[in-house]
Design a protein around this motif. Sequence first.
Motif, PDB file in Angstrom:
ATOM      1  N   PRO A 277       0.808  -1.233   0.000  1.00 28.88           N
ATOM      2  CA  PRO A 277       0.000   0.000   0.000  1.00 28.88           C
ATOM      3  C   PRO A 277       0.836   1.275   0.000  1.00 28.88           C
ATOM      4  N   GLN A 278       2.011   1.258   0.669  1.00 30.17           N
ATOM      5  CA  GLN A 278       2.849   2.454   0.728  1.00 30.17           C
ATOM      6  C   GLN A 278       3.389   2.854  -0.642  1.00 30.17           C
ATOM      7  N   LEU A 279       3.374   1.917  -1.592  1.00 32.01           N
ATOM      8  CA  LEU A 279       4.036   2.151  -2.870  1.00 32.01           C
ATOM      9  C   LEU A 279       3.091   2.213  -4.064  1.00 32.01           C
ATOM     10  N   ARG A 280       1.896   1.638  -3.938  1.00 34.14           N
ATOM     11  CA  ARG A 280       1.019   1.480  -5.108  1.00 34.14           C
ATOM     12  C   ARG A 280       0.701   2.802  -5.797  1.00 34.14           C
ATOM     13  N   ALA A 281       0.516   3.848  -5.003  1.00 35.70           N
ATOM     14  CA  ALA A 281       0.143   5.141  -5.593  1.00 35.70           C
ATOM     15  C   ALA A 281       1.348   5.888  -6.152  1.00 35.70           C
ATOM     16  N   GLN A 282       2.575   5.403  -5.818  1.00 34.30           N
ATOM     17  CA  GLN A 282       3.780   6.134  -6.196  1.00 34.30           C
ATOM     18  C   GLN A 282       4.551   5.484  -7.341  1.00 34.30           C
ATOM     19  N   LEU A 283       4.493   4.159  -7.402  1.00 30.73           N
ATOM     20  CA  LEU A 283       5.338   3.409  -8.339  1.00 30.73           C
ATOM     21  C   LEU A 283       4.500   2.565  -9.280  1.00 30.73           C
ATOM     22  N   GLN A 284       5.013   2.384 -10.492  1.00 30.36           N
ATOM     23  CA  GLN A 284       4.352   1.526 -11.483  1.00 30.36           C
ATOM     24  C   GLN A 284       5.391   0.598 -12.100  1.00 30.36           C
ATOM     25  N   LEU A 285       5.155  -0.698 -11.978  1.00 32.59           N
ATOM     26  CA  LEU A 285       6.066  -1.661 -12.585  1.00 32.59           C
ATOM     27  C   LEU A 285       6.030  -1.524 -14.095  1.00 32.59           C
ATOM     28  N   ASP A 286       7.185  -1.230 -14.676  1.00 34.27           N
ATOM     29  CA  ASP A 286       7.293  -1.078 -16.123  1.00 34.27           C
ATOM     30  C   ASP A 286       7.577  -2.421 -16.787  1.00 34.27           C
ATOM     31  N   ALA A 287       8.585  -3.122 -16.282  1.00 35.01           N
ATOM     32  CA  ALA A 287       8.939  -4.409 -16.886  1.00 35.01           C
ATOM     33  C   ALA A 287       9.909  -5.161 -16.000  1.00 35.01           C
ATOM     34  N   VAL A 288       9.872  -6.471 -16.113  1.00 38.94           N
ATOM     35  CA  VAL A 288      10.883  -7.347 -15.531  1.00 38.94           C
ATOM     36  C   VAL A 288      11.720  -7.890 -16.688  1.00 38.94           C
ATOM     37  N   ILE A 289      13.008  -7.594 -16.660  1.00 31.56           N
ATOM     38  CA  ILE A 289      13.929  -8.078 -17.699  1.00 31.56           C
ATOM     39  C   ILE A 289      14.810  -9.144 -17.071  1.00 31.56           C
ATOM     40  N   THR A 290      14.738 -10.361 -17.587  1.00 31.62           N
ATOM     41  CA  THR A 290      15.550 -11.460 -17.079  1.00 31.62           C
ATOM     42  C   THR A 290      16.685 -11.746 -18.056  1.00 31.62           C
ATOM     43  N   VAL A 291      17.919 -11.725 -17.536  1.00 34.24           N
ATOM     44  CA  VAL A 291      19.101 -12.032 -18.340  1.00 34.24           C
ATOM     45  C   VAL A 291      19.474 -13.490 -18.093  1.00 34.24           C
ATOM     46  N   VAL A 292      19.629 -14.246 -19.169  1.00 31.20           N
ATOM     47  CA  VAL A 292      19.958 -15.671 -19.085  1.00 31.20           C
ATOM     48  C   VAL A 292      21.360 -15.897 -19.634  1.00 31.20           C
ATOM     49  N   ASP A 293      22.172 -16.601 -18.887  1.00 31.02           N
ATOM     50  CA  ASP A 293      23.514 -16.991 -19.349  1.00 31.02           C
ATOM     51  C   ASP A 293      23.356 -18.156 -20.321  1.00 31.02           C
ATOM     52  N   GLY A 294      23.512 -17.878 -21.610  1.00 39.01           N
ATOM     53  CA  GLY A 294      23.323 -18.913 -22.613  1.00 39.01           C
ATOM     54  C   GLY A 294      24.272 -20.086 -22.451  1.00 39.01           C
ATOM     55  N   VAL A 295      25.449 -19.841 -21.880  1.00 41.24           N
ATOM     56  CA  VAL A 295      26.434 -20.913 -21.713  1.00 41.24           C
ATOM     57  C   VAL A 295      26.122 -21.769 -20.494  1.00 41.24           C
ATOM     58  N   GLY A 296      25.703 -21.145 -19.398  1.00 40.23           N
ATOM     59  CA  GLY A 296      25.552 -21.878 -18.152  1.00 40.23           C
ATOM     60  C   GLY A 296      24.158 -22.381 -17.843  1.00 40.23           C
ATOM     61  N   TYR A 297      23.138 -21.931 -18.566  1.00 49.15           N
ATOM     62  CA  TYR A 297      21.752 -22.238 -18.212  1.00 49.15           C
ATOM     63  C   TYR A 297      21.484 -23.742 -18.166  1.00 49.15           C
ATOM     64  N   SER A 298      21.942 -24.476 -19.154  1.00 49.01           N
ATOM     65  CA  SER A 298      21.613 -25.902 -19.247  1.00 49.01           C
ATOM     66  C   SER A 298      22.319 -26.749 -18.194  1.00 49.01           C
ATOM     67  N   SER A 299      23.386 -26.228 -17.596  1.00 50.26           N
ATOM     68  CA  SER A 299      24.143 -27.026 -16.630  1.00 50.26           C
ATOM     69  C   SER A 299      23.589 -26.933 -15.213  1.00 50.26           C
ATOM     70  N   LEU A 300      22.639 -26.030 -14.973  1.00 49.56           N
ATOM     71  CA  LEU A 300      22.068 -25.901 -13.634  1.00 49.56           C
ATOM     72  C   LEU A 300      21.163 -27.093 -13.322  1.00 49.56           C
ATOM     73  N   GLU A 301      21.188 -27.540 -12.066  1.00 45.24           N
ATOM     74  CA  GLU A 301      20.406 -28.702 -11.656  1.00 45.24           C
ATOM     75  C   GLU A 301      19.644 -28.406 -10.375  1.00 45.24           C
ATOM     76  N   GLY A 302      18.625 -29.223 -10.098  1.00 47.79           N
ATOM     77  CA  GLY A 302      17.911 -29.178  -8.825  1.00 47.79           C
ATOM     78  C   GLY A 302      17.309 -27.820  -8.523  1.00 47.79           C
ATOM     79  N   GLU A 303      17.477 -27.364  -7.278  1.00 50.93           N
ATOM     80  CA  GLU A 303      16.906 -26.096  -6.846  1.00 50.93           C
ATOM     81  C   GLU A 303      17.511 -24.911  -7.598  1.00 50.93           C
ATOM     82  N   PHE A 304      18.756 -25.048  -8.056  1.00 49.75           N
ATOM     83  CA  PHE A 304      19.387 -23.963  -8.807  1.00 49.75           C
ATOM     84  C   PHE A 304      18.713 -23.792 -10.167  1.00 49.75           C
ATOM     85  N   ALA A 305      18.378 -24.916 -10.815  1.00 48.74           N
ATOM     86  CA  ALA A 305      17.647 -24.846 -12.076  1.00 48.74           C
ATOM     87  C   ALA A 305      16.243 -24.299 -11.855  1.00 48.74           C
TER      88      ALA A 305
END
Length: 306
Positions: free
Chosen positions: A110-138
Amino acid sequence: MNRIAVTVICGFLGAGKTTLLNRMVQRDDAGRLAVIVNDFGELNIDAAIIAEVTDAVYSLQNGCICCTVQEDLLAQLVSLSQLSPRLERIVIECSGVSDPQRILQTLAYPQLRAQLQLDAVITVVDGVGYSSLEGEFARLSRAQVACADLVLLNKTDLLAPQELAVIRSKLGARVPVIETVYAELPDSLLLSDRGEAGSLKMLPATTRHDQLFESWLWQSPQALDPERFRQWLAQIPPQVFRVKGLVHLQGIQAPQWLQHVGQRSQFSAAQNSDAQQAVQLVFIARRGSELRESLGRSLEACLIAA
């Protein structure tokens, strides 16, 4: 009163978030911008790097932004929303261990809704390391992708076309995926006004990240031998996701920022370093790896005798 646009940058350790953020803040048309940088380690290395190009940097460190320092994030956002003259945008760079959906929930307080507006979430993916992650890390990495309004598939210059196709298939993203090298996002997508807020995608919470990762700081007043240090970097075990910090190397006048992930290391000259130690390195590793002492001993062999 117009609400302040908020852009959230997330992605797993070493994906290229700080590189993207650097590109954002150096744009001539960035406007009145504040940057919040969260780092999981004892030193906020990413904030120090960004501070070389803008003085509007606010640091949240020594904890995960979505677990142990979430209240600090709320307080910082409230403070920034009250600045005069008014900000046009706030960019939040999440630690690589963060689940961004909890940051998005903070923006709905509530303290923020009138002041801020989410524009976008940009996720950067490591193309080299993504496939090697396992379990909770993946699982964590998938949660970061699932929250995105835009995915940057980074380091594509290091992938063969067949590898790239496999990773795109694994991502399964329902939002645009932009292939990048050094997080070079097209100008038309950098800090653009998208007209409506990004959506909050509620997903099952991932494990608390302080239960998955551990971090420690290694410091020394002595400089490093460049060749021995490079050999040391090449032998870092895979349980260590990330090594970053400031190093003085013998024969090189300027101190160097080090960014190391996987088997790749990148050095760049530090512009305004006032570090009290010649070497300051932050490690982020799999919890329980028990590598702190052995890596410290092998690092000592890389030091130049006083």
